[in-house]
Structure formats: C-alpha cells, structure tokens
Design a protein around this motif. Structure first.
Motif, PDB file in Angstrom:
ATOM      1  N   ALA A 201     102.990   1.406 -10.824  1.00  0.00           N
ATOM      2  CA  ALA A 201     103.167   0.078 -10.706  1.00  0.00           C
ATOM      3  C   ALA A 201     104.701  -0.572 -10.062  1.00  0.00           C
ATOM      4  O   ALA A 201     104.394  -1.450  -9.521  1.00  0.00           O
ATOM      5  N   SER A 202     105.384   0.110 -10.669  1.00  0.00           N
ATOM      6  CA  SER A 202     106.709  -0.189 -10.346  1.00  0.00           C
ATOM      7  C   SER A 202     107.468   0.325  -9.090  1.00  0.00           C
ATOM      8  O   SER A 202     108.346   0.009  -8.713  1.00  0.00           O
ATOM      9  N   GLY A 203     106.500   1.201  -8.586  1.00  0.00           N
ATOM     10  CA  GLY A 203     106.826   1.857  -7.284  1.00  0.00           C
ATOM     11  C   GLY A 203     105.735   1.586  -6.211  1.00  0.00           C
ATOM     12  O   GLY A 203     105.805   0.588  -5.524  1.00  0.00           O
ATOM     13  N   PRO A 204     105.186   2.793  -5.880  1.00  0.00           N
ATOM     14  CA  PRO A 204     104.307   2.488  -4.451  1.00  0.00           C
ATOM     15  C   PRO A 204     102.983   1.818  -4.658  1.00  0.00           C
ATOM     16  O   PRO A 204     102.692   1.255  -3.510  1.00  0.00           O
ATOM     17  N   PHE A 205     102.510   1.559  -5.680  1.00  0.00           N
ATOM     18  CA  PHE A 205     101.327   0.595  -5.895  1.00  0.00           C
ATOM     19  C   PHE A 205     101.696  -0.666  -5.194  1.00  0.00           C
ATOM     20  O   PHE A 205     100.849  -1.190  -4.368  1.00  0.00           O
ATOM     21  N   PHE A 206     102.691  -1.448  -5.440  1.00  0.00           N
ATOM     22  CA  PHE A 206     102.999  -2.775  -5.000  1.00  0.00           C
ATOM     23  C   PHE A 206     104.102  -2.708  -3.976  1.00  0.00           C
ATOM     24  O   PHE A 206     104.448  -3.512  -3.420  1.00  0.00           O
ATOM     25  N   GLY A 207     104.390  -1.453  -3.433  1.00  0.00           N
ATOM     26  CA  GLY A 207     105.515  -1.454  -2.649  1.00  0.00           C
ATOM     27  C   GLY A 207     106.828  -1.642  -3.176  1.00  0.00           C
ATOM     28  O   GLY A 207     107.978  -1.935  -2.416  1.00  0.00           O
ATOM     29  N   PHE A 208     107.111  -1.752  -4.459  1.00  0.00           N
ATOM     30  CA  PHE A 208     108.317  -2.088  -5.075  1.00  0.00           C
ATOM     31  C   PHE A 208     109.349  -1.070  -4.878  1.00  0.00           C
ATOM     32  O   PHE A 208     110.440  -1.380  -5.212  1.00  0.00           O
ATOM     33  N   ASN A 209     109.104   0.009  -4.308  1.00  0.00           N
ATOM     34  CA  ASN A 209     110.250   1.037  -4.037  1.00  0.00           C
ATOM     35  C   ASN A 209     110.558   0.906  -2.703  1.00  0.00           C
ATOM     36  O   ASN A 209     111.526   1.660  -2.252  1.00  0.00           O
ATOM     37  N   HIS A 262      93.089  -2.963   5.088  1.00  0.00           N
ATOM     38  CA  HIS A 262      93.921  -2.098   4.555  1.00  0.00           C
ATOM     39  C   HIS A 262      95.201  -2.449   5.278  1.00  0.00           C
ATOM     40  O   HIS A 262      95.410  -3.044   6.242  1.00  0.00           O
ATOM     41  N   GLY A 263      96.124  -2.020   4.273  1.00  0.00           N
ATOM     42  CA  GLY A 263      97.754  -2.336   4.590  1.00  0.00           C
ATOM     43  C   GLY A 263      98.098  -1.128   5.298  1.00  0.00           C
ATOM     44  O   GLY A 263      97.870  -0.028   4.662  1.00  0.00           O
ATOM     45  N   ASP A 264      99.084  -1.269   6.292  1.00  0.00           N
ATOM     46  CA  ASP A 264      99.519  -0.233   7.100  1.00  0.00           C
ATOM     47  C   ASP A 264     100.793   0.253   6.331  1.00  0.00           C
ATOM     48  O   ASP A 264     101.545   1.382   6.931  1.00  0.00           O
ATOM     49  N   ASP A 265     100.949   0.054   5.031  1.00  0.00           N
ATOM     50  CA  ASP A 265     102.246   0.395   4.271  1.00  0.00           C
ATOM     51  C   ASP A 265     101.813   0.982   3.057  1.00  0.00           C
ATOM     52  O   ASP A 265     102.324   0.930   1.830  1.00  0.00           O
ATOM     53  N   ILE A 288      90.639  -5.101   9.499  1.00  0.00           N
ATOM     54  CA  ILE A 288      91.569  -5.856   9.632  1.00  0.00           C
ATOM     55  C   ILE A 288      92.913  -5.140   8.889  1.00  0.00           C
ATOM     56  O   ILE A 288      92.731  -4.749   7.839  1.00  0.00           O
ATOM     57  N   VAL A 289      94.041  -5.176   9.434  1.00  0.00           N
ATOM     58  CA  VAL A 289      94.985  -4.444   9.003  1.00  0.00           C
ATOM     59  C   VAL A 289      96.219  -5.312   8.615  1.00  0.00           C
ATOM     60  O   VAL A 289      96.485  -6.399   9.469  1.00  0.00           O
ATOM     61  N   TYR A 290      96.596  -5.359   7.498  1.00  0.00           N
ATOM     62  CA  TYR A 290      97.713  -6.161   7.052  1.00  0.00           C
ATOM     63  C   TYR A 290      99.059  -5.431   7.148  1.00  0.00           C
ATOM     64  O   TYR A 290      99.395  -4.283   6.600  1.00  0.00           O
ATOM     65  N   PRO A 291     100.060  -5.848   8.265  1.00  0.00           N
ATOM     66  CA  PRO A 291     101.253  -5.216   8.457  1.00  0.00           C
ATOM     67  C   PRO A 291     102.126  -5.438   7.159  1.00  0.00           C
ATOM     68  O   PRO A 291     102.428  -6.453   6.902  1.00  0.00           O
ATOM     69  N   GLY A 292     102.688  -3.960   6.966  1.00  0.00           N
ATOM     70  CA  GLY A 292     103.743  -4.004   5.998  1.00  0.00           C
ATOM     71  C   GLY A 292     103.107  -4.073   4.482  1.00  0.00           C
ATOM     72  O   GLY A 292     103.775  -4.083   3.498  1.00  0.00           O
ATOM     73  N   ALA A 293     101.506  -4.312   4.339  1.00  0.00           N
ATOM     74  CA  ALA A 293     101.184  -4.385   3.004  1.00  0.00           C
ATOM     75  C   ALA A 293     100.839  -3.013   2.379  1.00  0.00           C
ATOM     76  O   ALA A 293     100.787  -2.088   2.887  1.00  0.00           O
ATOM     77  N   PRO A 294     101.270  -3.166   1.078  1.00  0.00           N
ATOM     78  CA  PRO A 294     101.044  -2.024   0.084  1.00  0.00           C
ATOM     79  C   PRO A 294      99.621  -1.860  -0.181  1.00  0.00           C
ATOM     80  O   PRO A 294      98.738  -2.474   0.225  1.00  0.00           O
ATOM     81  N   HIS A 295      99.404  -0.881  -1.161  1.00  0.00           N
ATOM     82  CA  HIS A 295      98.040  -0.530  -1.568  1.00  0.00           C
ATOM     83  C   HIS A 295      97.530  -1.685  -2.332  1.00  0.00           C
ATOM     84  O   HIS A 295      96.290  -2.074  -2.095  1.00  0.00           O
TER      85      HIS A 295
END
Length: 315
Positions: A201-209, A262-265, A288-295
């Motif tokens: 959660a603090s890393g890749p899930f929300f892109g906080f890393n 889906h997010g492309d990040d 629909i692709v969300y640019p820069g969006a995480p999982h």
C-alpha cells in the motif's frame, strides 16, 4: 421467582427455541435452498459459506454489482458506490469468501468458487440487467462469472485494473510476470503478511514509490485494515487464483458492451499484459487508459473513474 423474572425467562427460552429452529433449518436445507438463504446482509452459499454484502441506493434503480480486489473487501468500492447510489443506481457489493466479513473456508479459494459466489449473490437478490464491475482480482471474478454463468442477467461489464487475461508468464503467455514474483508474495505473506500489506500500500499499489509522490496515510491504513480482515489461508490461496488462472476463454464469451479501464503506470498488474490484452480479446470492448495512473486508481483517480462509469452506464 417473581412475575417479571418468569416473563424474562420465558422470553429468553422462546428466543433460544426460535434460534435453534432456524439453525436446524439452515443445516438441513438442501444445497439449492441453502444457496438462496439470506438475512438482511448475508447470503449462504450451497457449500455453507456466508457472504456479507451491501445493497445501497434505490431498489428500483438500474443495478451495478461490484467485485473487489485482493486482499480487500467491498469497502474498497465505497467511493464508487456512494456516488452511483446518489445518481439513482442500486449498487451491490459482497465480501469475497475468506475476505472482510464473510466466512473463512479452508477450501474453495479459487476463481470457480468466487464466480459461483457472485452468482449466488445475484440470484439470491434476483438482480437483472446488471452491470458487473470488477477491480483487479474482481475483474477475474467477473470474467469467470461470465465464462461459467453466461450473460442472462448481465447488461454490461467493466474491468478496472483487472488481472485477465493471464498474469502468469507461460510458454504461450510470454508477456506475463514470472512465477518468482508470485512466489515472493507468498513467501512474504507467510513471513509477515501485516508488513506485506503495508509495503504494497505504501509503495506500488497507489504509486507512492514514484519520485515526488506523497503517500496518503489514510489510504495505506485502509488497505492494511481491509487486508488484515481477510483470512490468512484465504488470502494466501488467492495469490494463485489471481495470478495463475487463465481467463482467455472466459473473455471470448463476453457478448455485452464492455469497458476496460487501466492505468499505464500500473506496477501491480501491468497494462500491456492485462488491460490492453483483455480489450483485444473482448469483441467490441472500449479501452480507456489513465496516463500515469497506478493500480489503485479507484482511490487515486476516483473522480474520473466515477464519471467514466456513469457515462458508460448511461449509454
């Protein structure tokens, strides 16, 4: 014994008898009847698993049914549910078996059972012309539901950051992730799953890393709290369910309007092997692709997602 005591005792005995009769009836009910048994907020499946569910919004509104990701529960959909319910939609979501407030069975933690549980919820509530919305593992649940149960009750489908067609790298799926990735998740789960959920959660899930990202403590805590509500064995088994289940044939059975978001990040479920691949397999699917969006875009991009869902529902 005075009159008040005698009355109270009688009431308690009556309540106990009624409860005992209810339990006996549930225990002796046929599997078919058991699958339809429900209380105000639970449904009991044919194999005796109790599923917690939410049913919000006007009961005569168009129906949207949500399937959640791993290791979360139906609370993860609350932003979308409260938004759509306020727009006049009836929104339903259940806690997958072994997750949240549902039972924690030792066996049956696989996509076939997940899909059949979704069918049990839909059938028990007699929902029709449903739009199915699945996030991550829940997208696999939606795909397997359509593969096993068809679209007789389904009007539309939405796959959000979803795991289909197949996450695992195989000879005929070279774009998937190597088995070592999922073995690592299993190992971390056994060693300290509480820390694993915090790390995800603090890393890749929300892109906080990502560089410059500002972690949101509330989102991290919510993910961790939901994850820790899941049964240890259930969440462990589910790693194989979401990673190694092949949904390619299920996707080919989609015959309703389908939206893929889906997010492309997405660092958890990479878009090329999942969202883009699913959109190619589902005839006529819109991507629909969300640019820069995480999982975890259901939270990080909830306003855009809510509007995209509403627009798709209104088409």
């Amino acid at each position: 014994m005075n009159a008040i005591t005698r009355t109270s005792t009688a009431m308690l005995l009556a309540a106990a008898l009624i409860a005992g009769a209810s339990v006996h009836a549930a225990q002796t009910a046929s599997p078919e009847k058991a699958a339809m048994a429900r209380s105000a907020s639970t449904i009991t499946t044919a194999d005796g698993v109790q599923l917690y569910y939410k049913d919000w919004g006007p009961k005569d509104g168009p129906v949207v049914v949500f399937s959640h990701g791993w290791p979360l529960n139906s609370d993860s959909w609350e932003s979308q549910m409260i938004f759509l319910a306020s727009q006049g939609y009836r929104v339903v979501a259940h806690d997958r078996r072994g997750h949240g407030r549902s039972s924690q069975p030792w066996d049956g933690n696989d996509m076939d059972h997940y899909a059949d549980d979704l069918a049990a919820v839909i059938d028990a509530l007699d929902l029709k012309r449903v739009t199915l919305v699945g996030f991550s593992t829940g997208g696999g649940e939606v795909a397997r539901y359509i593969g096993r149960h068809g679209t007789g009750r389904v009007k539309k489908a939405v796959l959000v950051s979803s795991v289909p067609p197949l996450m695992l790298k195989t000879a005929d799926n070279p774009g998937g992730l190597p088995i070592e990735v999922f073995d690592g998740i299993r190992k971390a789960s056994l060693e300290n799953r509480s820390q694993l959920y915090l790390d995800i959660a603090s890393g890749p899930f929300f892109g906080f890393n990502r560089p410059g990202a500002k972690p949101n403590r509330g989102l991290v805590q919510s993910f961790w709290a939901q994850g820790m509500q899941a049964g240890h064995k259930n969440a462990y088994d589910s790693i194989a369910a979401f990673s190694a289940t092949d949904f390619r044939e299920d996707l080919k059975k989609f015959d309703v309007p389908t939206l893929v978001i889906h997010g492309d990040d997405d660092q958890i479920v990479p878009i090329d092997a999942s969202g883009r691949a699913s959109a190619k397999l589902v005839k006529g699917a819109e991507l629909i692709v969300y640019p820069g969006a995480p999982h975890g875009l259901t939270d990080t991009h909830k306003d855009r997602l809510n509007q995209d869902l509403l627009d798709f529902l209104r088409k």
